[in-house]
Enzyme design. Structure first.
Site, PDB file in Angstrom:
ATOM      1  N   SER A   1     -16.764 -69.903 -42.012  1.00  0.00           N
ATOM      2  CA  SER A   1     -15.883 -70.890 -41.221  1.00  0.00           C
ATOM      3  C   SER A   1     -14.619 -70.653 -41.620  1.00  0.00           C
ATOM      4  O   SER A   1     -14.150 -70.330 -42.716  1.00  0.00           O
ATOM      5  CB  SER A   1     -16.308 -72.346 -41.800  1.00  0.00           C
ATOM      6  OG  SER A   1     -15.360 -73.272 -41.054  1.00  0.00           O
TER       7      SER A   1
ATOM      8  N   LYS B   1     -17.839 -72.794 -48.384  1.00  0.00           N
ATOM      9  CA  LYS B   1     -17.763 -72.077 -47.352  1.00  0.00           C
ATOM     10  C   LYS B   1     -16.645 -70.969 -47.924  1.00  0.00           C
ATOM     11  O   LYS B   1     -16.712 -69.571 -47.818  1.00  0.00           O
ATOM     12  CB  LYS B   1     -17.161 -72.485 -46.187  1.00  0.00           C
ATOM     13  CG  LYS B   1     -18.293 -73.177 -45.097  1.00  0.00           C
ATOM     14  CD  LYS B   1     -19.232 -71.980 -44.708  1.00  0.00           C
ATOM     15  CE  LYS B   1     -20.161 -72.751 -43.936  1.00  0.00           C
ATOM     16  NZ  LYS B   1     -21.110 -71.436 -43.343  1.00  0.00           N
TER      17      LYS B   1
ATOM     18  N   TYR C   1     -18.429 -78.920 -48.091  1.00  0.00           N
ATOM     19  CA  TYR C   1     -18.444 -77.775 -46.687  1.00  0.00           C
ATOM     20  C   TYR C   1     -17.445 -76.745 -47.199  1.00  0.00           C
ATOM     21  O   TYR C   1     -17.759 -75.521 -47.078  1.00  0.00           O
ATOM     22  CB  TYR C   1     -18.219 -78.617 -45.463  1.00  0.00           C
ATOM     23  CG  TYR C   1     -18.321 -77.534 -44.335  1.00  0.00           C
ATOM     24  CD1 TYR C   1     -19.238 -77.118 -43.741  1.00  0.00           C
ATOM     25  CD2 TYR C   1     -17.148 -77.043 -43.738  1.00  0.00           C
ATOM     26  CE1 TYR C   1     -19.600 -76.084 -43.068  1.00  0.00           C
ATOM     27  CE2 TYR C   1     -17.242 -76.013 -42.738  1.00  0.00           C
ATOM     28  CZ  TYR C   1     -18.220 -75.724 -42.493  1.00  0.00           C
ATOM     29  OH  TYR C   1     -18.507 -74.665 -41.382  1.00  0.00           O
TER      30      TYR C   1
ATOM     31  N   ASP D   1     -36.153 -71.424 -40.057  1.00  0.00           N
ATOM     32  CA  ASP D   1     -35.330 -72.588 -39.809  1.00  0.00           C
ATOM     33  C   ASP D   1     -36.216 -73.512 -40.525  1.00  0.00           C
ATOM     34  O   ASP D   1     -37.607 -73.393 -40.921  1.00  0.00           O
ATOM     35  CB  ASP D   1     -34.910 -72.901 -38.603  1.00  0.00           C
ATOM     36  CG  ASP D   1     -33.489 -73.992 -38.608  1.00  0.00           C
ATOM     37  OD1 ASP D   1     -33.622 -74.953 -39.352  1.00  0.00           O
ATOM     38  OD2 ASP D   1     -32.936 -73.525 -37.548  1.00  0.00           O
TER      39      ASP D   1
ATOM     40  N   ASP E   1     -37.798 -74.155 -46.030  1.00  0.00           N
ATOM     41  CA  ASP E   1     -36.481 -74.549 -46.544  1.00  0.00           C
ATOM     42  C   ASP E   1     -35.804 -73.379 -47.430  1.00  0.00           C
ATOM     43  O   ASP E   1     -36.564 -72.858 -48.376  1.00  0.00           O
ATOM     44  CB  ASP E   1     -36.527 -75.806 -47.562  1.00  0.00           C
ATOM     45  CG  ASP E   1     -35.184 -76.226 -48.181  1.00  0.00           C
ATOM     46  OD1 ASP E   1     -34.211 -75.463 -48.166  1.00  0.00           O
ATOM     47  OD2 ASP E   1     -35.280 -77.064 -48.811  1.00  0.00           O
TER      48      ASP E   1
END
Length: 254
Positions: free
Chosen positions: A149, A166, A162, A42, A69
């Site tokens: 998602s 996704k 987003y 992370d 990153d």
């Protein structure tokens, strides 16, 4: 935690991206409870260290951390090398890191604004998987698991970065599954609905709950249970699939 037949991961090595909090930390705890050894990555070293400390104290887990990153050019090599240098193997790769909604309309969104979402949600997982495959081929139960998602399946409006990324992530999963199946590498995705983490803004919370037939948000541990299943021998005949964990939200078209 109850242990189902074929669910133990003793001795296997799993990488979890975005592991410092929320779903990523839950994945780490659940995999550790099944005996996996972990590489956690992370952005924030302090938060990673806190999760690693909990895992060692609560789960007696073997854990190493790699802060940084995932979109940086050398990130893939650093993450994979941490597993191979420490334990000499890699079995499970969990692509959990992601950027969340930006809530802009078409008129307010430029192609430049899409790029960070594509970088984190699609291109970085592609690069990490590419670097991992030579090592996964040597595993007796190799797995690649994407945390996608439900909004990659059914758009919910005004979040182009987003939702586009996704949806692209699910396309990447299927392409990898098709190619890597000949190596015995199983590639799948989990498509959560709204999950009770700090990534859900307070002002959006009630609307999210109202959209779920079960009347609540998912807990991170419930998504992590699906991850542990896909990582296990019990999921040894599943590949190229998207597993919805959304409380029935798509039943009402959300």
């Amino acid at each position: 935690m109850n242990t189902l037949p074929g669910s133990r991961l003793d001795g296997r090595v799993a990488i979890v991206t975005g592991a410092a909090r929320g779903m990523g930390a839950a994945h780490a705890h659940t995999l550790a409870a099944q005996g996996a050894r972990l590489v956690l990555t992370d952005l924030d070293q302090g938060e990673l260290d806190a999760v690693a400390k909990e895992l060692r104290e609560d789960r007696h887990a073997e854990v190493v951390t790699v802060a940084g990153d995932i979109t940086e050019p050398q990130a893939s090599a650093r993450i994979i090398d941490a597993a191979i240098t420490t334990w000499g193997r890699l079995d499970v790769l969990v692509h959990n890191a992601g950027l969340m909604h930006n809530f802009t309309t078409l008129a307010d969104t430029t192609s430049d604004q899409l790029q960070p979402y594509l970088n984190v949600n699609v291109l970085a997982p592609f690069d990490i998987t590419r670097a991992a495959v030579p090592h996964l081929r040597r595993s007796d139960a190799p797995r690649v698991i994407f945390i996608s998602s439900q909004w990659g399946q059914v758009p919910d409006g005004h979040s182009y970065g987003y939702m586009v990324s996704k949806a692209a992530q699910l396309g990447l999963m299927k392409a990898l599954a098709q190619e890597l199946v000949t190596d015995g590498i199983l590639v799948n995705a989990i498509a959560p609905g709204a999950v009770h983490t700090r990534m859900i803004p307070d002002h959006y919370y009630e609307a999210e709950v109202a959209a779920v037939p079960l009347g609540r948000l998912a807990e991170p541990s419930e998504i992590a249970s699906a991850v542990a299943f896909l990582a296990s021998d019990g999921a040894g005949f599943i590949t190229g699939q998207t597993i919805p964990v959304n409380g029935g939200a798509l039943l009402v078209g959300i």
